[in-house]
Each structure stands twice: as C-alpha cells, then as structure tokens.
Design an enzyme around this catalytic site. Structure first.
Site, short mmCIF file in Angstrom:
data_model
loop_
_atom_site.label_atom_id
_atom_site.label_comp_id
_atom_site.label_asym_id
_atom_site.label_seq_id
_atom_site.Cartn_x
_atom_site.Cartn_y
_atom_site.Cartn_z
N GLU A 292 -5.97 -2.86 7.53
CA GLU A 292 -5.95 -1.87 6.43
C GLU A 292 -6.17 -2.53 5.08
O GLU A 292 -6.69 -1.91 4.16
CB GLU A 292 -4.62 -1.10 6.41
CG GLU A 292 -4.53 -0.02 7.46
CD GLU A 292 -3.37 0.96 7.24
OE1 GLU A 292 -2.50 0.69 6.39
OE2 GLU A 292 -3.33 1.98 7.93
N HIS A 318 -4.11 -15.56 30.20
CA HIS A 318 -4.60 -15.21 31.53
C HIS A 318 -5.35 -13.89 31.52
O HIS A 318 -5.54 -13.27 32.57
CB HIS A 318 -3.43 -15.21 32.52
CG HIS A 318 -2.76 -16.54 32.57
ND1 HIS A 318 -3.25 -17.58 33.33
CD2 HIS A 318 -1.71 -17.03 31.88
CE1 HIS A 318 -2.49 -18.65 33.13
NE2 HIS A 318 -1.55 -18.35 32.25
N LYS A 432 -6.34 11.57 8.16
CA LYS A 432 -5.11 12.37 7.99
C LYS A 432 -5.47 13.77 7.49
O LYS A 432 -4.98 14.78 8.00
CB LYS A 432 -4.18 11.72 6.96
CG LYS A 432 -3.46 10.48 7.43
CD LYS A 432 -2.42 10.07 6.37
CE LYS A 432 -1.62 8.86 6.80
NZ LYS A 432 -0.52 8.51 5.89
O1 LIG Z 1 4.75 5.90 5.57
P1 LIG Z 1 3.71 6.96 5.72
O2 LIG Z 1 3.29 7.53 4.40
O3 LIG Z 1 4.17 8.02 6.66
O4 LIG Z 1 2.42 6.32 6.31
C1 LIG Z 1 2.41 5.70 7.56
C2 LIG Z 1 1.17 4.86 7.72
O5 LIG Z 1 0.02 5.66 7.59
C3 LIG Z 1 -1.00 4.92 6.88
O6 LIG Z 1 -1.13 5.53 5.65
C4 LIG Z 1 -2.29 4.97 7.55
O7 LIG Z 1 -2.49 6.17 8.18
C5 LIG Z 1 -0.46 3.53 6.75
O8 LIG Z 1 -1.00 2.87 5.67
C6 LIG Z 1 1.01 3.78 6.68
O9 LIG Z 1 1.76 2.64 6.95
#
Ligand SMILES: O=P(O)(O)OC[C@H]1O[C@](O)(CO)[C@@H](O)[C@@H]1O
Length: 459
Positions: A292, A318, A432
């Site tokens: 990321e 392995h 998201k």
């Molecule tokens: O803590 P949050 O805002 O729920 O996000 C969880 C995870 O989702 C992310 O934004 C990526 O989807 C990560 O960077 C982060 O650690």
C-alpha cells in the site's frame, strides 16, 4: 537487531558477512550515502514541522496513549476470557503479528491462561464469524472494533453481528463489553460509540492504518493478551534513535537502499521470509505496509513498487525456494533470523540403529532452523539471487518493537527515494467505494449507475 547482506553471488562476501556483488557494495553505499541521508532528513523535517498529515506514527513509540491502554486493560483483566478484534488490514495485522509472536505459541489451548485469548475477525466470512461466536461465552467476551476511517464495510458487518450477539445474550450491559478504536473526529464509528456509551480509544488522524501497530490499534489487543507493551514501545524508540545515524552506520537507510536499487534493477518481487512460525504474520503485516505504501503512480507517469510475497521458513523452503533459486532473477529475498529461541528445545538422541540420523542427535532446534536459513541464503546467492538477512537476538517485545519501527522507517525512506507519497492508498479506496455502490449504500447512486453502464450486474 542486526543485518547482513548476501547479494548476487558469494565472490565478494566480506568477512563481516556483507555480500557485495551485483550492488558493488560498499561503493553503492558511498555513491548514495548523501542521497539516503537527504531522504531521511526530508522525512524528519516534515515530521518536525508538525504539519505533515501522515507522519504521526514516528511519535507513537513515545507512548502517549499507553496510560489509557493500560488502564483499560487492567479494568477488564480477570473479568473476561476472550477478546474478539474486529478490523481489517492495518486495523488487524499489527495486533495479530504482535500476539502471534509474543504469546505462548499455544496460548489459546492452555488450561490456565495468563491473559485473554485474542481472536481476529478480518474477513466477511459468515461461517468464521458465527462459528467463533458459537463457541464463545458472551458473558466473558470483550469486543474491540477497530477502524481508522470508522466506515470500513467488513468491520462494520462484523461489528453489527457481534453487537447483536452480545445484546441477545447479555442484554442491557452489552455496551460495557465493546471498545471502539477509531479516528477522534471522522467516520460513523466515533459518534455511534459515544451514543452507545462504548469505551473508546483514538487512532491519531496523522497515522495511517498500516503504520498504526504501535497506537491503540495494536496496543490494546496486545496488552489484553498479556504482551509487555512498554517494552514494545521501548524497542521502537531504539529504532527511531538509530534512524538518526549517518548512512554508514544506519541499517535502516542501507536496507532501504538495497531495496530501492533492487527495484531499479528490475527485481520486481520482494520475498519476505522470517524463519520462525511465531513471526509468520510479520510477513502479512509487512506485505500490506510495502504494497500500500509503495505501489503507486509515479508523479511524472509510470508506476512504482515491488510486489511483496509472504513466506515463512523453513516451511516455504519446501514450496517456493525452487522458484527463487532457479526461476528468473527478478527477486530480492529478505530473511529474518532469530538467534536464540526462548526454549532450549533439542531433538532427542536419534535412533540407535539409524546412524545416518545421528547428525540430529541432541541438536538444538534453533541451530537446525538457522542452518536451514544460512543454507538457503547461500544457495540463492550462488545462483545469483539477491538476498539479505535481518537478525533478531530473540523474539521479545523490545526486539519486535524495534523491528516493526525499523520496517516502517525503511518503507518511508524507499517511498522518499521513489519520489512518491508512501502514506496514502487511493487505489484501495476506489474498491471500497464501488462495494458501497454495489451494496446500495446511500450516497453512492452515481457510482452504481457507472457500474451498470459498464456492464456490471448491480442488482
Ligand atoms: O482502519 P480502517 O479505516 O477500517 O481501514 C482498514 C484498512 O483498509 C485500507 O484502507 C485499505 O482498504 C487500509 O489502508 C486500512 O488499513
């Protein structure tokens, strides 16, 4: 914590174990020392300005939240048997890494446990979530819902499930059993927790999820699981201090350089391979940190980032090492070695009638583990496959805290060398948003229509 490098071949391995071929070490260091120090100084100056929106994680080892975490942990200790942590990515992997490394390896199976059992729910797998709740005692279970943004779908789904379960089984008192760790201002979770009367802990706004292991995100599950969180932070402070040394005495800068040069030379894959079952989740935590942070669009066009591969030695010797030795030279392999295991576990005297097994007789497991690591590192180096080893004296809270902060600082420096923002994750955010659109969350109608127009089935 120390490290050795064993580069492209064995020809130039010096007496201190520093391999040099391929990278022309130490000339590469000579050539880039001032650039490394400038990258480090740029990070520290931005941090010192107090204005940088991302670098709050550098302060976490100072333990601002430690008292609050310890007070909460003390309040709950003894009253509960289990802690269910709801979070994903940076809101889960740090705590999982710390607890897997530092609790008794079979803590969950012990009859008399010194601390809570901690279970991590980091997926929307209904079988696993409801399966866990089927076997837990609701009256003796705490829930820590962790989300920096306070909105993440996976975590919210698990929260709703756990809240309903607690409400159903313990009635009115359920709110006492939920702790929310989230941004002090933003997101849905903070106001919800206030309304419900949950205990809350902060994720500082200037700390991203993958850099949050030493905030309340990682510290509360660790403290409830019996980890010495003060020692964890102490070790991280040592990494912060070591980061200020000149490039010639600075393993954080030097390994950042090796990683950066490996990427520039077309080694697009970074295999992270601790030789320790207890450190297996360190590979998962590191993979998120690396991917990321460094997988980004370049400012002037093009892309950056080497692809992390999670591995654990000796197990993956392995399954994967054949490729790493005889496959393409497109990898850098990072080993993590533990000098001394906690237990003096030895292999018993071998079979009297099998003299060929005598080499194992009375051998410490730690010696065998490290022989396998050294053998693999040599085998790779002989085949021109670049690798280096980070060494821990032992797995304890202080050493682990040092290693975690070391790897975060190293990642930040590589980001600086690449000229990118290592602290955002725009590529994940889109997924998201589109999930919200597909699930019909209010406010995402436009994205829903765009998906429909692109031929995605949305109903
Ligand atoms: O803590 P949050 O805002 O729920 O996000 C969880 C995870 O989702 C992310 O934004 C990526 O989807 C990560 O960077 C982060 O650690």
């Amino acid at each position: 914590m120390t490290y050795t490098r064993r580069m492209v071949n064995l020809k130039n391995v010096t007496s201190d174990g520093v391999g040099t071929a391929g990278l022309d070490w130490p000339n590469a260091l000579e050539q880039h020392a001032s650039r490394l120090e400038a990258a480090r100084d740029a990070i520290l100056q931005r941090h010192a300005s107090g204005q940088d929106p991302y670098l709050g994680w550098i302060d976490l080892p100072d333990g601002e939240v430690l008292g609050e975490v310890q007070a909460l942990a003390a309040q709950y200790a003894g009253e509960f048997d289990d802690l269910v942590v709801l979070g994903i990515g940076g809101s889960s992997l740090g705590g999982l890494t710390v607890l897997t490394a530092l609790q008794h390896p079979y803590h969950n199976l012990m009859r008399e446990r010194p601390a809570l059992r901690v279970h991590f729910i980091d997926n929307v797998d209904g079988d696993v979530i409801t399966g866990l709740l089927e076997v837990l005692d609701p009256a003796r279970t705490l829930v820590n819902v962790i989300s920096k943004s306070g909105t993440t779908t996976e975590t919210m789904a698990a929260y709703l499930t756990c809240k309903a379960w607690l409400q159903q089984h313990v009635g009115e008192g359920y709110a006492r059993q939920i702790i929310a760790t989230t941004d002090p201002q933003k997101g849905i979770l903070r106001p919800l927790a206030q309304r419900e009367g949950y205990a809350t802990l902060p994720v500082p706004p200037n700390v991203g999820g993958r850099f949050s292991v030493l905030s309340a995100v990682g510290l509360l599950p660790a403290a409830l699981g019996g980890v010495d969180v003060e020692a964890l932070l102490r070790g991280a402070r040592r990494a912060n201090e070591a980061f200020r040394a000149g490039a010639h005495d600075n393993a954080i800068l030097q390994t950042a350089l090796v990683n950066w040069l490996a990427g520039e030379a077309g080694r697009n894959i970074l295999v992270f391979m601790p030789y320790s079952t207890r450190l297996r989740y360190l590979s998962d935590w590191f993979a998120q940190l690396w991917a990321e942070s460094l997988g980004k669009h370049k400012p002037g066009g093009g892309h950056t980032g080497t692809t992390p591969v999670k591995a654990v030695g000796t197990t993956d010797q392995h399954s994967q090492v054949q490729l790493y030795r005889e496959g393409p030279s497109d990898k850098l392999v990072v080993f993590v070695r533990v000098d001394a295991p906690d237990r003096d576990a030895r292999i018993p005297n071998a079979e009297p009638n099998e003299p060929e097994m005598n080499y194992l007789a009375d051998a410490p497991y730690g010696r065998l583990m490290n022989a396998e690591l050294v053998a693999t590192a040599h085998a790779l180096a002989q085949a021109g496959q670049m690798n280096y080893t980070l060494s821990l004296e032992r797995i304890d809270a202080e050493q682990l805290g040092h290693l975690l902060q070391f790897l975060m600082l190293q990642t930040a420096v590589v980001g600086e060398l690449l000229g990118i923002n290592a602290f955002d994750q725009p590529g994940v955010e889109l997924g998201k948003v589109l999930t919200y659109a597909l699930m019909g969350r209010p406010g995402f109608d436009q994205q829903r229509e765009e998906l429909r127009a692109a031929g995605v089935q949305v109903d």
